[in-house]
Every structure is written in structure tokens, then in C-alpha cells.
Motif scaffolding. Structure first.
Motif, PDB file in Angstrom:
ATOM      1  N   LEU A  26      14.514   8.550  -0.758  1.00 50.65           N
ATOM      2  CA  LEU A  26      14.504   7.088  -1.529  1.00 50.65           C
ATOM      3  C   LEU A  26      15.602   6.557  -1.754  1.00 50.65           C
ATOM      4  CD1 LEU A  26      11.548   7.925  -4.217  1.00 50.65           C
ATOM      5  CD2 LEU A  26      11.305   6.992  -1.856  1.00 50.65           C
ATOM      6  N   PRO A  27      15.793   5.492  -1.265  1.00 48.11           N
ATOM      7  CA  PRO A  27      17.100   4.566  -1.384  1.00 48.11           C
ATOM      8  C   PRO A  27      17.170   3.952  -2.814  1.00 48.11           C
ATOM      9  CG  PRO A  27      16.045   3.831   0.694  1.00 48.11           C
ATOM     10  CD  PRO A  27      15.071   4.690  -0.106  1.00 48.11           C
ATOM     11  N   LEU A  28      18.076   3.972  -3.614  1.00 49.58           N
ATOM     12  CA  LEU A  28      18.037   3.595  -4.902  1.00 49.58           C
ATOM     13  C   LEU A  28      17.635   2.152  -5.021  1.00 49.58           C
ATOM     14  CD1 LEU A  28      19.411   4.221  -7.752  1.00 49.58           C
ATOM     15  CD2 LEU A  28      21.037   2.691  -7.386  1.00 49.58           C
ATOM     16  N   PRO A  29      16.555   1.867  -5.808  1.00 52.47           N
ATOM     17  CA  PRO A  29      16.042   0.538  -5.728  1.00 52.47           C
ATOM     18  C   PRO A  29      16.585  -0.274  -6.741  1.00 52.47           C
ATOM     19  CG  PRO A  29      14.433   2.000  -6.905  1.00 52.47           C
ATOM     20  CD  PRO A  29      15.674   2.845  -6.383  1.00 52.47           C
ATOM     21  N   ALA A  30      16.216  -1.478  -7.208  1.00 52.79           N
ATOM     22  CA  ALA A  30      16.711  -2.276  -8.339  1.00 52.79           C
ATOM     23  C   ALA A  30      15.784  -1.485  -9.578  1.00 52.79           C
ATOM     24  CB  ALA A  30      16.182  -3.729  -8.134  1.00 52.79           C
ATOM     25  N   VAL A  77       7.563   8.851 -16.978  1.00 55.73           N
ATOM     26  CA  VAL A  77       7.275   7.397 -16.568  1.00 55.73           C
ATOM     27  C   VAL A  77       8.102   6.992 -15.242  1.00 55.73           C
ATOM     28  CG1 VAL A  77       7.442   4.890 -17.291  1.00 55.73           C
ATOM     29  CG2 VAL A  77       6.738   6.735 -19.026  1.00 55.73           C
ATOM     30  N   LEU A  78       9.401   7.534 -15.245  1.00 59.81           N
ATOM     31  CA  LEU A  78      10.113   7.099 -14.159  1.00 59.81           C
ATOM     32  C   LEU A  78       9.669   7.750 -12.959  1.00 59.81           C
ATOM     33  CD1 LEU A  78      12.733   5.857 -12.803  1.00 59.81           C
ATOM     34  CD2 LEU A  78      13.972   7.893 -13.469  1.00 59.81           C
ATOM     35  N   ILE A  79       9.349   9.063 -12.988  1.00 58.14           N
ATOM     36  CA  ILE A  79       8.716   9.827 -11.692  1.00 58.14           C
ATOM     37  C   ILE A  79       7.433   9.433 -11.306  1.00 58.14           C
ATOM     38  CG2 ILE A  79       7.971  12.086 -10.988  1.00 58.14           C
ATOM     39  CD1 ILE A  79      10.074  13.371 -13.131  1.00 58.14           C
ATOM     40  N   HIS A  80       6.586   8.828 -12.345  1.00 57.49           N
ATOM     41  CA  HIS A  80       5.284   8.252 -12.029  1.00 57.49           C
ATOM     42  C   HIS A  80       5.619   7.039 -11.161  1.00 57.49           C
ATOM     43  CE1 HIS A  80       1.298   6.538 -13.265  1.00 57.49           C
ATOM     44  NE2 HIS A  80       1.876   5.362 -12.666  1.00 57.49           N
ATOM     45  N   GLU A  81       6.508   6.152 -11.501  1.00 59.36           N
ATOM     46  CA  GLU A  81       6.799   5.060 -10.583  1.00 59.36           C
ATOM     47  C   GLU A  81       7.288   5.358  -9.236  1.00 59.36           C
ATOM     48  OE1 GLU A  81       5.355   2.308 -11.695  1.00 59.36           O
ATOM     49  OE2 GLU A  81       4.889   3.115 -13.750  1.00 59.36           O
ATOM     50  N   MET A  82       8.078   6.521  -9.294  1.00 60.43           N
ATOM     51  CA  MET A  82       8.725   6.836  -8.079  1.00 60.43           C
ATOM     52  C   MET A  82       7.823   7.412  -7.105  1.00 60.43           C
ATOM     53  SD  MET A  82      12.351   8.834  -9.500  1.00 60.43           S
ATOM     54  CE  MET A  82      12.778   9.259  -7.812  1.00 60.43           C
ATOM     55  N   ILE A  83       6.638   7.910  -7.446  1.00 56.33           N
ATOM     56  CA  ILE A  83       5.469   8.213  -6.724  1.00 56.33           C
ATOM     57  C   ILE A  83       5.094   7.209  -5.981  1.00 56.33           C
ATOM     58  CG2 ILE A  83       3.165   9.357  -6.405  1.00 56.33           C
ATOM     59  CD1 ILE A  83       3.878  11.007  -9.035  1.00 56.33           C
ATOM     60  N   HIS A  84       4.831   5.935  -6.814  1.00 62.01           N
ATOM     61  CA  HIS A  84       4.485   4.820  -6.316  1.00 62.01           C
ATOM     62  C   HIS A  84       5.380   4.198  -5.139  1.00 62.01           C
ATOM     63  CE1 HIS A  84       0.839   3.878  -8.704  1.00 62.01           C
ATOM     64  NE2 HIS A  84       1.517   4.047  -9.841  1.00 62.01           N
ATOM     65  N   TYR A  85       6.613   4.242  -5.526  1.00 61.23           N
ATOM     66  CA  TYR A  85       7.688   4.027  -4.583  1.00 61.23           C
ATOM     67  C   TYR A  85       7.688   4.829  -3.266  1.00 61.23           C
ATOM     68  CZ  TYR A  85      12.722   2.954  -3.103  1.00 61.23           C
ATOM     69  OH  TYR A  85      13.757   2.843  -2.451  1.00 61.23           O
ATOM     70  N   TYR A  86       7.448   6.072  -3.516  1.00 63.43           N
ATOM     71  CA  TYR A  86       7.478   6.898  -2.243  1.00 63.43           C
ATOM     72  C   TYR A  86       6.345   6.760  -1.368  1.00 63.43           C
ATOM     73  CZ  TYR A  86       7.556  11.328   0.324  1.00 63.43           C
ATOM     74  OH  TYR A  86       7.713  12.308   1.316  1.00 63.43           O
ATOM     75  N   ILE A  87       5.243   6.630  -1.808  1.00 65.68           N
ATOM     76  CA  ILE A  87       3.899   6.181  -1.237  1.00 65.68           C
ATOM     77  C   ILE A  87       4.383   5.015  -0.430  1.00 65.68           C
ATOM     78  CG2 ILE A  87       1.546   5.565  -1.164  1.00 65.68           C
ATOM     79  CD1 ILE A  87       1.282   7.673  -3.435  1.00 65.68           C
ATOM     80  N   ALA A  88       4.400   3.698  -1.090  1.00 65.30           N
ATOM     81  CA  ALA A  88       4.931   2.625  -0.264  1.00 65.30           C
ATOM     82  C   ALA A  88       5.928   2.898   0.564  1.00 65.30           C
ATOM     83  CB  ALA A  88       5.065   1.478  -1.285  1.00 65.30           C
ATOM     84  N   TYR A  89       7.007   3.550   0.343  1.00 62.57           N
ATOM     85  CA  TYR A  89       8.319   3.401   1.122  1.00 62.57           C
ATOM     86  C   TYR A  89       7.979   4.181   2.630  1.00 62.57           C
ATOM     87  CZ  TYR A  89      12.959   4.010   2.749  1.00 62.57           C
ATOM     88  OH  TYR A  89      14.290   4.342   3.520  1.00 62.57           O
ATOM     89  N   THR A  90       7.012   5.351   2.411  1.00 62.37           N
ATOM     90  CA  THR A  90       6.972   6.081   3.656  1.00 62.37           C
ATOM     91  C   THR A  90       5.829   5.321   4.491  1.00 62.37           C
ATOM     92  OG1 THR A  90       5.703   7.513   2.236  1.00 62.37           O
ATOM     93  CG2 THR A  90       7.748   8.049   2.687  1.00 62.37           C
TER      94      THR A  90
END
Length: 215
Positions: A26-30, A77-90
Motif C-alpha cells: 500500500l502506498p502511503l495515503p493522505a 481502527v487504522l488497520i480496519h481502514e487499511m483493509i478497506h484501502y487494500y481491497i480498493a487498491y488491489t
């Protein structure tokens, strides 16, 4: 602000969990801090459709500073949002916002990394970072002719309307208006019509005794 929750901390935690859990994909998001009251975190991104394919970009993860979370809770909470990020990014298509893919990833992470990530959290059960200011409530206490008792938190702008409805009702035996700062009413909807919470006679008597009656 929670001493653990800064942009610098979020960057450090994101980098750590990206390598530990998400294979550094995952690239660093805002990263942002919010004052959100209804959710602890949020992953947002832009979506556009190209040749029937949804393309995501401009990812942002926000974490609320409103609630008094400890470090482990912040990280969950951060990891929860990172899961969303991972699913969308991939580019994976889940069955819903917290669908099959999300739930499987969450379960695997909780099991293998000892986390306590959940689908949702009841924010009303979490202490706030700063105590909420006392709130003044306009309350009407009602007794019906068949000896049922109701307490109703009324929108001040609708007080005259509710009073007229009470005066026309044949079911109401007696009523009184009150002002109070009692936290009992904080989670009670403030109404614009003739409705309220049914309570026992004991609660009815107790609450009336604690409120300032409006003559």
C-alpha cells in the motif's frame, strides 16, 4: 488531542502495519485527523469508471480524535481502514462495504496478529476525549387517564405545537413542563410532536423531582 494520535504517529503505524500485514503493497495515503462523532475512522477515495472498470485514486484515511482511545484501539481502527484501502487498491470487488472479502481479511488479521478489529463500534459506549458540555433540555411529563406515564424531550421551537396537541388530547390526565440538564435525556430524541418514552411511576416521580418546573 489523544497523546498517541498525531499525523506523525499515523504515518509510523501505517508503515509498520503495511509491512507486517499487507506485504508493503500500500502506498502511503493522505492521513488526516478528524472530529468525527459517528465513526472512529474512514477510508475515502475518488472513483471513476473507464471501459466498465471502476478505477480508484486519491486515497485518504481519517481517524477521529473525538474519542479517548488507547494505542491498541487506535491501531485497530487504522488497520480496519487499511483493509478497506487494500481491497480498493488491489481492485477487488466485495459483496458490500463489509462484505465477504473484508470479513475474511479481518478474521485472518485478528487471528494471526492478535488484533481486535470489528465491523463496527458503538461510539456511544466510548468515553470522549473532552467531556461533553451540559445540555439544557425542555421536557414535558405526561400522565394519561389510564395511568401510563411518559417523559418527552421537546424541541423548543416545537413547544407551542406540542402544547396545543396536549390540550386537544382526551387521553392526557395531567402534564407539566420542565427544564433540566439531566444526562438521562441526552440520548432521547427531541420531538416535534406528541410522543415520548413510557416510564414506570417510580421513574416518573423521581425525574419530576429532579427537574425545574416551568410555571
Amino acid at each position: 488531542m489523544n497523546q498517541n494520535l498525531t499525523i506523525a504517529y499515523l504515518k509510523e503505524a501505517f508503515t509498520h502495519y503495511n509491512q507486517l500485514i499487507f506485504q508493503g503493497k500500500l502506498p502511503l495515503p493522505a492521513l488526516k485527523l478528524s472530529r468525527g462523532k459517528t465513526r472512529l475512522g474512514q477510508m475515502a477515495c475518488k472513483r471513476r469508471t473507464h471501459w466498465r472498470r471502476t478505477i480508484y485514486s486519491d486515497y485518504t484515511i481519517s481517524i477521529s480524535t473525538y474519542y479517548a482511545l488507547n494505542k491498541e484501539e487506535i491501531d485497530d481502527v487504522l488497520i480496519h481502514e487499511m483493509i478497506h484501502y487494500y481491497i480498493a487498491y488491489t481492485g477487488q470487488k466485495d459483496t458490500s462495504a463489509h462484505g465477504v472479502i473484508f470479513r475474511q481479511m479481518m478474521a485472518d488479521i485478528n487471528q494471526h496478529f492478535g488484533r481486535h478489529i470489528t465491523i463496527s463500534t458503538r461510539t456511544k459506549d466510548i468515553p470522549t476525549r473532552i467531556a461533553q458540555k451540559p445540555k439544557k433540555f425542555l421536557v414535558v411529563a405526561l400522565e394519561t387517564i389510564d395511568k401510563q406515564y411518559f417523559l418527552s424531550s421537546v424541541m423548543p421551537s416545537a413547544a407551542r405545537k406540542v402544547a396545543n396537541m396536549i390540550s386537544r388530547s382526551r387521553e392526557i390526565k395531567k402534564y407539566n413542563w420542565y427544564y433540566t440538564y439531566d444526562e438521562y435525556f441526552r440520548d432521547m430524541p427531541r420531538v416535534r410532536s406528541l410522543r415520548g418514552r413510557k416510564v414506570s411511576l417510580e421513574v416518573y416521580i423521581e425525574m419530576r423531582s429532579k427537574m425545574e418546573r416551568i410555571e
